[in-house]
Write an enzyme that holds these catalytic residues in place. Structure first.
Site, PDB file in Angstrom:
ATOM      1  N   CYS A  58     -35.215  13.584  19.308  1.00  0.00           N
ATOM      2  CA  CYS A  58     -35.151  13.280  20.733  1.00  0.00           C
ATOM      3  C   CYS A  58     -36.546  13.091  21.318  1.00  0.00           C
ATOM      4  O   CYS A  58     -37.441  13.903  21.079  1.00  0.00           O
ATOM      5  CB  CYS A  58     -34.430  14.399  21.479  1.00  0.00           C
ATOM      6  SG  CYS A  58     -34.271  14.100  23.252  1.00  0.00           S
TER       7      CYS A  58
ATOM      8  N   CYS B 261     -37.467  19.079  27.567  1.00  0.00           N
ATOM      9  CA  CYS B 261     -36.109  19.419  27.973  1.00  0.00           C
ATOM     10  C   CYS B 261     -35.694  20.740  27.335  1.00  0.00           C
ATOM     11  O   CYS B 261     -35.980  20.999  26.156  1.00  0.00           O
ATOM     12  CB  CYS B 261     -35.149  18.303  27.552  1.00  0.00           C
ATOM     13  SG  CYS B 261     -33.398  18.690  27.803  1.00  0.00           S
TER      14      CYS B 261
ATOM     15  N   CYS C 209     -32.580  21.824  23.875  1.00  0.00           N
ATOM     16  CA  CYS C 209     -32.787  22.173  22.457  1.00  0.00           C
ATOM     17  C   CYS C 209     -34.135  22.879  22.315  1.00  0.00           C
ATOM     18  O   CYS C 209     -35.071  22.592  23.061  1.00  0.00           O
ATOM     19  CB  CYS C 209     -32.818  20.928  21.569  1.00  0.00           C
ATOM     20  SG  CYS C 209     -31.292  19.976  21.546  1.00  0.00           S
TER      21      CYS C 209
ATOM     22  N   CYS D 117     -29.918  11.729  25.507  1.00  0.00           N
ATOM     23  CA  CYS D 117     -29.703  13.044  24.899  1.00  0.00           C
ATOM     24  C   CYS D 117     -29.048  12.847  23.541  1.00  0.00           C
ATOM     25  O   CYS D 117     -28.044  12.126  23.425  1.00  0.00           O
ATOM     26  CB  CYS D 117     -28.822  13.916  25.788  1.00  0.00           C
ATOM     27  SG  CYS D 117     -28.437  15.541  25.099  1.00  0.00           S
TER      28      CYS D 117
ATOM     29  N   GLN E 245     -14.693  25.908  23.399  1.00  0.00           N
ATOM     30  CA  GLN E 245     -15.876  25.765  22.563  1.00  0.00           C
ATOM     31  C   GLN E 245     -16.511  24.390  22.755  1.00  0.00           C
ATOM     32  O   GLN E 245     -15.804  23.386  22.898  1.00  0.00           O
ATOM     33  CB  GLN E 245     -15.531  25.969  21.085  1.00  0.00           C
ATOM     34  CG  GLN E 245     -15.029  27.361  20.758  1.00  0.00           C
ATOM     35  CD  GLN E 245     -16.126  28.417  20.833  1.00  0.00           C
ATOM     36  OE1 GLN E 245     -17.253  28.151  21.238  1.00  0.00           O
ATOM     37  NE2 GLN E 245     -15.792  29.636  20.441  1.00  0.00           N
TER      38      GLN E 245
ATOM     39  N   PHE F  12      -9.227  39.180  24.038  1.00  0.00           N
ATOM     40  CA  PHE F  12     -10.046  38.165  24.710  1.00  0.00           C
ATOM     41  C   PHE F  12      -9.512  36.783  24.305  1.00  0.00           C
ATOM     42  O   PHE F  12     -10.248  35.916  23.839  1.00  0.00           O
ATOM     43  CB  PHE F  12     -11.525  38.300  24.352  1.00  0.00           C
ATOM     44  CG  PHE F  12     -12.118  39.652  24.631  1.00  0.00           C
ATOM     45  CD1 PHE F  12     -12.620  39.966  25.877  1.00  0.00           C
ATOM     46  CD2 PHE F  12     -12.172  40.625  23.639  1.00  0.00           C
ATOM     47  CE1 PHE F  12     -13.175  41.217  26.138  1.00  0.00           C
ATOM     48  CE2 PHE F  12     -12.737  41.877  23.877  1.00  0.00           C
ATOM     49  CZ  PHE F  12     -13.233  42.170  25.138  1.00  0.00           C
TER      50      PHE F  12
ATOM     51  N   GLU G 136      -6.017  39.191  27.757  1.00  0.00           N
ATOM     52  CA  GLU G 136      -7.167  38.603  28.436  1.00  0.00           C
ATOM     53  C   GLU G 136      -7.283  39.257  29.809  1.00  0.00           C
ATOM     54  O   GLU G 136      -6.317  39.831  30.323  1.00  0.00           O
ATOM     55  CB  GLU G 136      -6.976  37.086  28.543  1.00  0.00           C
ATOM     56  CG  GLU G 136      -8.073  36.314  29.221  1.00  0.00           C
ATOM     57  CD  GLU G 136      -9.429  36.511  28.602  1.00  0.00           C
ATOM     58  OE1 GLU G 136     -10.247  37.212  29.232  1.00  0.00           O
ATOM     59  OE2 GLU G 136      -9.677  35.998  27.505  1.00  0.00           O
TER      60      GLU G 136
ATOM     61  N   ASN H 240      -8.151  44.613  31.538  1.00  0.00           N
ATOM     62  CA  ASN H 240      -9.615  44.609  31.514  1.00  0.00           C
ATOM     63  C   ASN H 240     -10.065  45.240  30.203  1.00  0.00           C
ATOM     64  O   ASN H 240     -10.107  46.463  30.069  1.00  0.00           O
ATOM     65  CB  ASN H 240     -10.163  45.377  32.708  1.00  0.00           C
ATOM     66  CG  ASN H 240     -11.685  45.352  32.750  1.00  0.00           C
ATOM     67  OD1 ASN H 240     -12.344  44.828  31.836  1.00  0.00           O
ATOM     68  ND2 ASN H 240     -12.256  45.908  33.789  1.00  0.00           N
TER      69      ASN H 240
ATOM     70  N   CYS I 131     -20.438  35.685  19.920  1.00  0.00           N
ATOM     71  CA  CYS I 131     -21.450  34.731  20.382  1.00  0.00           C
ATOM     72  C   CYS I 131     -22.774  35.441  20.669  1.00  0.00           C
ATOM     73  O   CYS I 131     -23.655  34.869  21.295  1.00  0.00           O
ATOM     74  CB  CYS I 131     -20.970  33.965  21.606  1.00  0.00           C
ATOM     75  SG  CYS I 131     -20.466  34.995  22.987  1.00  0.00           S
TER      76      CYS I 131
END
Length: 470
Positions: free
Chosen positions: A74, A80, A83, A162, A270, A299, A320, A348, A402
């Site tokens: 790029c 930017c 990335c 991009c 995702q 979740f 959830e 919760n 994550c």
């Protein structure tokens, strides 16, 4: 001023090179974090932030290059903030993320997986099917900017293309600047959300004032020309609604399981559809679901794992924290003919207790897919459950993460306090060219900790809030 050179030994969680200044006796001194530097390189740097025990800076001179260094694809790389690792060969990026995962597991959780799995990865360009583009009118730069933030800045990067967005969306960056600049509310539109489905590309226009009739004409013409659908969002994400053209459907598919998953453009899904398919397939194989199993999907969101699980198990319970999400997850189950094998409830999970788990009953398997904060309360509740209701403990847990730091913290609880064995762990390269690490861990119920518990001395690590994904 004379340049100071250091040798770069490793990368940190943000993809910066890590080295040390030398003390007068030749021993390692202050830690230096250098943007743009890679392990094995010798570089000079310009300091951008200085503390007592460390400094952060940018690479100035590259004296010795790493064999892993490549030319960024790029033209906006380094400026930017979308990335941070295009200068590192893609397979080396994945290897670095694997080391981050293993380091976190050991240093934060005091856990080592019995087996490190082969990384899950896919296309490294044109992969980003979800994105939030910032919009700003900047008179000094000639008008409206549309794109990601500049690196380590709140300013919007002046980009015209991009490489991680699909080509048909990347081509819209300049036309979007022109469109917003022509609208009457050009300075009251802070962001544009991008969501790409199997047949439809949706752009959600965050508007802080209504469009005028003239604005609507321009917006509709843009949709017709570029074959996209507009949604408008006057306030929070829940206020987003389809504007033009109507009747288009946004969905993704999981072909291996015959699943078609409708979603709204402001829903969490995702960003990388290819990797999501691989991840769902791998997670279900690792869970080793049997036909008579009762499975918990915690979740669960819109049912990304719940519905595929329902094609294999006797019963799947999705939980959830949002009633809106569990209602729509049930709608998705009905649309896919899986309502009889699924049920959904709202709880919760950040405050779940042992008593809550007792009330839910026996689960043979459990899949956990929490946000960045992890599932500490759940892990602690399982540890308490082991002491009083061992017969209710799930035999196997697959934890999709994550954040390697919160996974490591929770793995420590599951292993040292609940008596699980971490059988496998591995990384999922959901965000190529960024330092963001997605991972997966597999836990098998082991021997019950002796009394007093072998893990009684274990104190969960104090893990800082992980950063947002790039």
């Amino acid at each position: 001023m004379q340049e100071i050179f250091i040798d770069i030994k490793s990368l940190d969680m943000d993809g910066r090179g890590v080295g040390h200044l030398e003390n007068e006796d030749g021993s390692p001194g202050k830690v230096i974090f250098v943007e743009g530097a890679l392990p094995g390189e010798r570089v000079s740097f310009e300091t951008t932030r200085k503390k007592k025990n460390w400094e952060a800076g940018r690479m100035v001179t590259l004296q010795r290059a790493s064999s892993m260094r490549v030319e960024p694809k790029c033209q906006h790389f380094g400026y930017c903030g979308g990335c941070s690792m295009q200068h590192l060969e893609p397979s080396a990026q994945v290897a670095m993320k694997g080391r981050v995962l293993e380091d976190n597991l050991w240093h934060l959780g005091k856990v080592k997986a019995e087996m490190i799995m082969r990384p899950m990865y896919g296309p490294t360009w044109d992969y980003r099917y979800r994105a939030r583009l910032s919009v700003r009118h900047v008179a000094k730069k000639g008008g409206v900017l549309v794109g990601f933030h500049e690196r380590a800045s709140s300013y919007v990067a002046d980009i015209t293309t991009c490489e991680i967005l699909p080509d048909h969306v990347a081509r819209l960056l300049v036309p979007l600047r022109e469109l917003v600049g022509a609208l009457s509310i050009y300075n009251q539109m802070p962001q544009i959300e991008v969501a790409i489905g199997e047949e439809t590309t949706v752009l959600v226009l965050r508007i802080m004032a209504p469009l005028t009739p003239a604005d609507e004409v321009l917006v509709k013409a843009f949709a017709d020309k570029w074959e996209i659908q507009w949604w408008l969002q006057p306030k929070g994400p829940d206020t987003a609604y389809p504007f033009y053209p109507l009747g288009k459907k946004l969905y993704y598919t999981l072909p291996e399981f015959g699943i078609r998953m409708p979603f709204k453009p402001t829903d969490f899904t995702q960003v990388n559809h290819h990797i999501n398919r691989v991840l769902v397939s791998k997670a279900l194989r690792l869970l080793e679901v049997q036909q008579d199993d009762r499975v918990a999907d915690l979740f669960c969101g819109l049912g990304n794992f719940t519905l595929p699980l329902a094609t294999q198990a006797r019963e799947v319970v999705g939980i959830e924290g949002s009633t809106a999400l569990t209602t729509r997850a049930l709608d998705n189950a009905k649309a896919n003919g899986l309502a009889e094998k699924t049920s959904f409830s709202t709880r919760n999970l950040f405050e779940v207790t042992k008593d809550d788990l007792v009330a839910l009953g026996k689960f043979d398997r459990m899949l956990i897919d929490p946000p960045r904060d992890g599932a500490m309360a759940l892990a602690l509740a399982l540890a308490e459950l082991r002491e009083t209701h061992e017969h209710l403990m799930p035999q196997r847990i697959v934890y999709v993460s994550c954040s390697p730091s919160t996974l490591a913290r929770d793995a420590g609880i599951l292993v040292h306090k609940a008596g699980y064995v971490m059988k496998k762990a591995g990384v999922v390269n959901m965000f190529p060219h960024t330092s963001h690490v997605e991972s997966i861990g597999v836990f098998e119920l082991g021997d019950k900790p002796a009394r007093p518990a072998d893990g009684a001395h274990y104190v969960p690590a104090d893990v800082p809030a992980p950063p947002d994904a790039a």
